[in-house]
Design an enzyme around this catalytic site. Structure first.
Site, PDB file in Angstrom:
ATOM      1  N   ASP A  33    -129.167  -3.728 -38.980  1.00 18.13           N
ATOM      2  CA  ASP A  33    -129.882  -2.649 -39.665  1.00 18.13           C
ATOM      3  C   ASP A  33    -130.148  -1.449 -38.757  1.00 18.13           C
ATOM      4  OD1 ASP A  33    -130.017  -4.487 -41.707  1.00 18.13           O
ATOM      5  OD2 ASP A  33    -132.189  -4.402 -41.937  1.00 18.13           O
ATOM      6  N   HIS A 178    -130.734  -5.749 -35.364  1.00 16.19           N
ATOM      7  CA  HIS A 178    -130.847  -4.286 -35.460  1.00 16.19           C
ATOM      8  C   HIS A 178    -129.939  -3.624 -34.435  1.00 16.19           C
ATOM      9  CE1 HIS A 178    -134.613  -5.730 -37.242  1.00 16.19           C
ATOM     10  NE2 HIS A 178    -134.584  -4.628 -37.963  1.00 16.19           N
TER      11      HIS A 178
END
Ligand SMILES: [Zn+2]
Length: 208
Positions: A33, A178
């Site tokens: 992400d 992430h």
């Protein structure tokens, strides 16, 4: 303390959101992400390519605009791109009209810069109101996760992040990492070993 796994009760509260894939043939989904961010996303791409693994990248539209060539590299390498809003908006704190507009702004920049569309959506922070989800579900799948690596949490040591991520990942898992500034330093300490672990366990990486 972060939840390394999402309690079943929470998953049942939001049955229309996707928390895990149906377990099949020892497959899992890797998701990254907040990118594309130079220094993080290119690192991830390289580690995935070395092992022939695939992932889904829930990008932020603003980052696609700033780092378009990196976003194109993600696509060219055969990974999938999902919508994570244009400005990483928190659905609980954003009025519906603004929130939905921010999601559309992502779709516009994705179309303009990469020439593609996506039907995958992941709410930033995992938070959105049911009234927002209802509209999003008309055109997209809402993809959550069930293994949170904790890579962004600087209070957790990298060996612990790695150990918990490995312990919780099983066939059908959707694992969240992430690729952003905050995780740039921790990724080299956890990702290569985690990706090798998947190979040892014969867990194939599938696209969402
Ligand atoms: Zn995010």
């Amino acid at each position: 303390m972060v939840w390394h796994t999402v309690p079943r009760a929470v998953q049942l509260l939001f049955p229309r959101r996707i928390w895990r894939r149906v377990p099949s043939e020892n497959r899992i989904c890797l998701t990254f992400d907040d990118g594309p961010v130079p220094g993080a996303t290119d690192y991830v791409l390289n580690e995935l390519a070395r092992r022939g693994q695939k992932a889904t990248f829930f990008m932020v539209g603003d980052n696609i605009q700033k780092h378009t060539s990196l976003a194109r590299e993600v696509m060219a390498a055969g990974h999938r791109v999902g919508n994570h809003t244009f400005n990483h908006r928190n659905g609980w704190k954003t009025p519906n009209a603004d929130y939905l507009q921010n999601i559309r702004a992502f779709d516009e920049v994705l179309g303009e810069r990469l020439g593609i569309q996506t039907d995958l959506y992941r709410p930033p922070y995992g938070l959105m109101k049911s009234s927002q989800a209802k509209v999003v579900l008309e055109s997209k799948k809402i993809v959550m996760w069930n293994v949170l690596s904790g890579d962004y949490d600087q209070s957790i040591s990298s060996p612990r992040i790695l150990e918990e991520s490995k312990r919780n990942t099983v066939s059908g898992s959707i694992v969240l990492f992430h690729d952003q500034q905050k995780t740039q330093e921790v990724l080299p300490k956890i990702l290569p070993e985690f990706l090798d672990f998947l190979i040892e366990r014969r867990l194939e990486t599938a696209l969402l």
